[in-house]
Design a protein around this motif. Sequence first.
Motif, PDB file in Angstrom:
ATOM      1  N   ASN A 154       0.828  -1.207   0.000  1.00  0.00           N
ATOM      2  CA  ASN A 154       0.000   0.000   0.000  1.00  0.00           C
ATOM      3  C   ASN A 154       0.862   1.257   0.000  1.00  0.00           C
ATOM      4  O   ASN A 154       0.514   2.263  -0.624  1.00  0.00           O
ATOM      5  CB  ASN A 154      -0.941  -0.011   1.200  1.00  0.00           C
ATOM      6  CG  ASN A 154      -2.094  -0.967   0.998  1.00  0.00           C
ATOM      7  OD1 ASN A 154      -2.782  -0.928  -0.016  1.00  0.00           O
ATOM      8  ND2 ASN A 154      -2.313  -1.864   1.956  1.00  0.00           N
ATOM      9  N   GLU A 155       1.986   1.208   0.703  1.00  0.00           N
ATOM     10  CA  GLU A 155       2.934   2.323   0.686  1.00  0.00           C
ATOM     11  C   GLU A 155       3.448   2.569  -0.731  1.00  0.00           C
ATOM     12  O   GLU A 155       3.474   3.717  -1.213  1.00  0.00           O
ATOM     13  CB  GLU A 155       4.104   2.021   1.624  1.00  0.00           C
ATOM     14  CG  GLU A 155       5.252   3.002   1.557  1.00  0.00           C
ATOM     15  CD  GLU A 155       5.008   4.307   2.264  1.00  0.00           C
ATOM     16  OE1 GLU A 155       5.753   5.274   2.019  1.00  0.00           O
ATOM     17  OE2 GLU A 155       4.049   4.380   3.072  1.00  0.00           O
ATOM     18  N   LEU A 156       3.853   1.499  -1.412  1.00  0.00           N
ATOM     19  CA  LEU A 156       4.373   1.629  -2.773  1.00  0.00           C
ATOM     20  C   LEU A 156       3.305   2.156  -3.718  1.00  0.00           C
ATOM     21  O   LEU A 156       3.582   2.991  -4.596  1.00  0.00           O
ATOM     22  CB  LEU A 156       4.897   0.277  -3.256  1.00  0.00           C
ATOM     23  CG  LEU A 156       6.157  -0.244  -2.550  1.00  0.00           C
ATOM     24  CD1 LEU A 156       6.474  -1.666  -3.000  1.00  0.00           C
ATOM     25  CD2 LEU A 156       7.346   0.680  -2.814  1.00  0.00           C
ATOM     26  N   GLN A 157       2.069   1.683  -3.544  1.00  0.00           N
ATOM     27  CA  GLN A 157       0.975   2.158  -4.395  1.00  0.00           C
ATOM     28  C   GLN A 157       0.713   3.647  -4.145  1.00  0.00           C
ATOM     29  O   GLN A 157       0.535   4.429  -5.091  1.00  0.00           O
ATOM     30  CB  GLN A 157      -0.307   1.357  -4.110  1.00  0.00           C
ATOM     31  CG  GLN A 157      -1.493   1.830  -4.928  1.00  0.00           C
ATOM     32  CD  GLN A 157      -2.790   1.095  -4.606  1.00  0.00           C
ATOM     33  OE1 GLN A 157      -3.743   1.140  -5.380  1.00  0.00           O
ATOM     34  NE2 GLN A 157      -2.833   0.421  -3.468  1.00  0.00           N
ATOM     35  N   ALA A 158       0.714   4.045  -2.869  1.00  0.00           N
ATOM     36  CA  ALA A 158       0.450   5.444  -2.536  1.00  0.00           C
ATOM     37  C   ALA A 158       1.533   6.368  -3.101  1.00  0.00           C
ATOM     38  O   ALA A 158       1.254   7.506  -3.484  1.00  0.00           O
ATOM     39  CB  ALA A 158       0.350   5.610  -1.022  1.00  0.00           C
ATOM     40  N   ARG A 159       2.767   5.877  -3.163  1.00  0.00           N
ATOM     41  CA  ARG A 159       3.859   6.675  -3.721  1.00  0.00           C
ATOM     42  C   ARG A 159       3.601   7.030  -5.190  1.00  0.00           C
ATOM     43  O   ARG A 159       4.032   8.078  -5.670  1.00  0.00           O
ATOM     44  CB  ARG A 159       5.183   5.914  -3.621  1.00  0.00           C
ATOM     45  CG  ARG A 159       5.767   5.851  -2.221  1.00  0.00           C
ATOM     46  CD  ARG A 159       6.982   4.926  -2.180  1.00  0.00           C
ATOM     47  NE  ARG A 159       7.490   4.770  -0.822  1.00  0.00           N
ATOM     48  CZ  ARG A 159       8.604   5.335  -0.363  1.00  0.00           C
ATOM     49  NH1 ARG A 159       9.345   6.086  -1.172  1.00  0.00           N
ATOM     50  NH2 ARG A 159       8.990   5.161   0.877  1.00  0.00           N
ATOM     51  N   THR A 160       2.925   6.135  -5.889  1.00  0.00           N
ATOM     52  CA  THR A 160       2.684   6.365  -7.318  1.00  0.00           C
ATOM     53  C   THR A 160       1.446   7.210  -7.579  1.00  0.00           C
ATOM     54  O   THR A 160       1.277   7.739  -8.678  1.00  0.00           O
ATOM     55  CB  THR A 160       2.520   5.026  -8.062  1.00  0.00           C
ATOM     56  OG1 THR A 160       1.319   4.379  -7.625  1.00  0.00           O
ATOM     57  CG2 THR A 160       3.709   4.110  -7.807  1.00  0.00           C
ATOM     58  N   LYS A 161       0.578   7.354  -6.576  1.00  0.00           N
ATOM     59  CA  LYS A 161      -0.700   8.021  -6.799  1.00  0.00           C
ATOM     60  C   LYS A 161      -0.857   9.351  -6.063  1.00  0.00           C
ATOM     61  O   LYS A 161      -1.606  10.226  -6.523  1.00  0.00           O
ATOM     62  CB  LYS A 161      -1.860   7.094  -6.383  1.00  0.00           C
ATOM     63  CG  LYS A 161      -1.995   5.843  -7.247  1.00  0.00           C
ATOM     64  CD  LYS A 161      -3.136   4.966  -6.768  1.00  0.00           C
ATOM     65  CE  LYS A 161      -3.305   3.704  -7.629  1.00  0.00           C
ATOM     66  NZ  LYS A 161      -3.812   4.019  -8.976  1.00  0.00           N
ATOM     67  N   PHE A 162      -0.173   9.508  -4.927  1.00  0.00           N
ATOM     68  CA  PHE A 162      -0.424  10.676  -4.078  1.00  0.00           C
ATOM     69  C   PHE A 162       0.869  11.315  -3.592  1.00  0.00           C
ATOM     70  O   PHE A 162       1.945  10.727  -3.685  1.00  0.00           O
ATOM     71  CB  PHE A 162      -1.272  10.270  -2.858  1.00  0.00           C
ATOM     72  CG  PHE A 162      -2.528   9.532  -3.199  1.00  0.00           C
ATOM     73  CD1 PHE A 162      -3.536  10.152  -3.927  1.00  0.00           C
ATOM     74  CD2 PHE A 162      -2.716   8.214  -2.800  1.00  0.00           C
ATOM     75  CE1 PHE A 162      -4.693   9.477  -4.259  1.00  0.00           C
ATOM     76  CE2 PHE A 162      -3.875   7.523  -3.115  1.00  0.00           C
ATOM     77  CZ  PHE A 162      -4.867   8.151  -3.847  1.00  0.00           C
ATOM     78  N   SER A 163       0.734  12.511  -3.043  1.00  0.00           N
ATOM     79  CA  SER A 163       1.868  13.154  -2.374  1.00  0.00           C
ATOM     80  C   SER A 163       1.991  12.578  -0.969  1.00  0.00           C
ATOM     81  O   SER A 163       1.169  11.754  -0.534  1.00  0.00           O
ATOM     82  CB  SER A 163       1.671  14.672  -2.334  1.00  0.00           C
ATOM     83  OG  SER A 163       0.470  15.007  -1.653  1.00  0.00           O
ATOM     84  N   LYS A 164       3.005  13.006  -0.240  1.00  0.00           N
ATOM     85  CA  LYS A 164       3.293  12.415   1.065  1.00  0.00           C
ATOM     86  C   LYS A 164       2.142  12.605   2.053  1.00  0.00           C
ATOM     87  O   LYS A 164       1.432  13.604   2.028  1.00  0.00           O
ATOM     88  CB  LYS A 164       4.569  13.009   1.654  1.00  0.00           C
ATOM     89  CG  LYS A 164       5.838  12.535   0.971  1.00  0.00           C
ATOM     90  CD  LYS A 164       7.074  13.100   1.656  1.00  0.00           C
ATOM     91  CE  LYS A 164       8.344  12.567   1.019  1.00  0.00           C
ATOM     92  NZ  LYS A 164       9.560  13.108   1.669  1.00  0.00           N
ATOM     93  N   MET A 165       1.995  11.619   2.921  1.00  0.00           N
ATOM     94  CA  MET A 165       1.008  11.663   3.985  1.00  0.00           C
ATOM     95  C   MET A 165       1.425  12.669   5.055  1.00  0.00           C
ATOM     96  O   MET A 165       2.593  12.722   5.449  1.00  0.00           O
ATOM     97  CB  MET A 165       0.894  10.264   4.612  1.00  0.00           C
ATOM     98  CG  MET A 165       0.016  10.161   5.838  1.00  0.00           C
ATOM     99  SD  MET A 165      -0.018   8.461   6.477  1.00  0.00           S
ATOM    100  CE  MET A 165       1.680   8.323   7.110  1.00  0.00           C
ATOM    101  N   GLY A 166       0.490  13.469   5.526  1.00  0.00           N
ATOM    102  CA  GLY A 166       0.774  14.358   6.637  1.00  0.00           C
ATOM    103  C   GLY A 166       0.663  13.611   7.963  1.00  0.00           C
ATOM    104  O   GLY A 166      -0.052  12.618   8.065  1.00  0.00           O
ATOM    105  N   ILE A 167       1.401  14.077   8.960  1.00  0.00           N
ATOM    106  CA  ILE A 167       1.296  13.564  10.320  1.00  0.00           C
ATOM    107  C   ILE A 167       0.811  14.727  11.169  1.00  0.00           C
ATOM    108  O   ILE A 167       1.476  15.765  11.250  1.00  0.00           O
ATOM    109  CB  ILE A 167       2.648  13.042  10.838  1.00  0.00           C
ATOM    110  CG1 ILE A 167       3.135  11.899   9.943  1.00  0.00           C
ATOM    111  CG2 ILE A 167       2.538  12.588  12.286  1.00  0.00           C
ATOM    112  CD1 ILE A 167       4.552  11.460  10.244  1.00  0.00           C
TER     113      ILE A 167
END
Length: 300
Positions: free
Chosen positions: A186-199
């Motif tokens: 899911n991390e790898l998929q998110a890298r291709t679709k979205f910008s970084k996750m905020g904390i």
Amino acid sequence: MYFCIFSFNRGRFLENCIKSIEQCVEAPVILIFDDESNDPETVSILKELSKRYQVIQPEKTEALTHKCGGLYNNMQSSLSYIPEGELVYFVQDDTQLVRKLSEQDINDIERFFSESPDAAFLHHAFVRQKNRSHNQKTMEYHQDSHVYIRNDSNRSSGIYFSALSIARVDRLKAANWVFKPTEKENELQARTKFSKMGIMRNPFVMWLPSVPCYRGKVKTLALTLAEKKQNCGFYPFEILSDEQNQAFKARNAKILPTAEDFLTVSNATLKKPWITHPLQGQSLLKWLNKLELKFRKLTK
């Protein structure tokens, strides 16, 4: 606010999670996704909870045999229950809300997604003391969106995605997002679709410490021994008082939201940093656990 809780055979923990949401959020919508619990106590608790909240038990699929059970399968199912334009708050039965949410907190959440049009996930949990040194080096505060961003190219997860997060459902659907079986995928998929996750600068959720757990919906002998050795049990957090909540939010942003610095475990004194998994630091038992799981798989 739409909270999706993912549950399996931890009825007491599930009750605690729901109670914390009720205490901290005004008029929440709570959906419980249970992974075919068969523990009598949990089944009884789910029956009682179903009188107040919707309990969904998705059909059994191959995904349910994965070490994380049906978590990601259930997360995918949950997307169809959230109305268009709403955010979904993902939590799990071994997590808890720890402070009351104000209108400003909700505005900060909406502000992040407004300031970050390419982001789909916002992490709403505290960070851990055991990672303090690394967090201080890699977490950068962004004043404009009131979040921290991880700058860590070597990290395999937690930069673009976390299972414990707030998500923009419309952005997930627009990107044809389908949850994969593992956090890394899911991390790898998110890298291709979205910008970084905020904390979140001011998170409000945390995993309970020293929690008993399952892997692959099975408790191996090694895991049982590890839980006993680590004194695993039910250790809920105290909800921050109004004064504590205000002090937490008023801190300098350079002070990271480390759970052990701000949260207190009810009726227990646990060694810090808190244990996040029974096999943490137990190399021999971890090896035995993997061996038993492999043997079970071969003998099916």
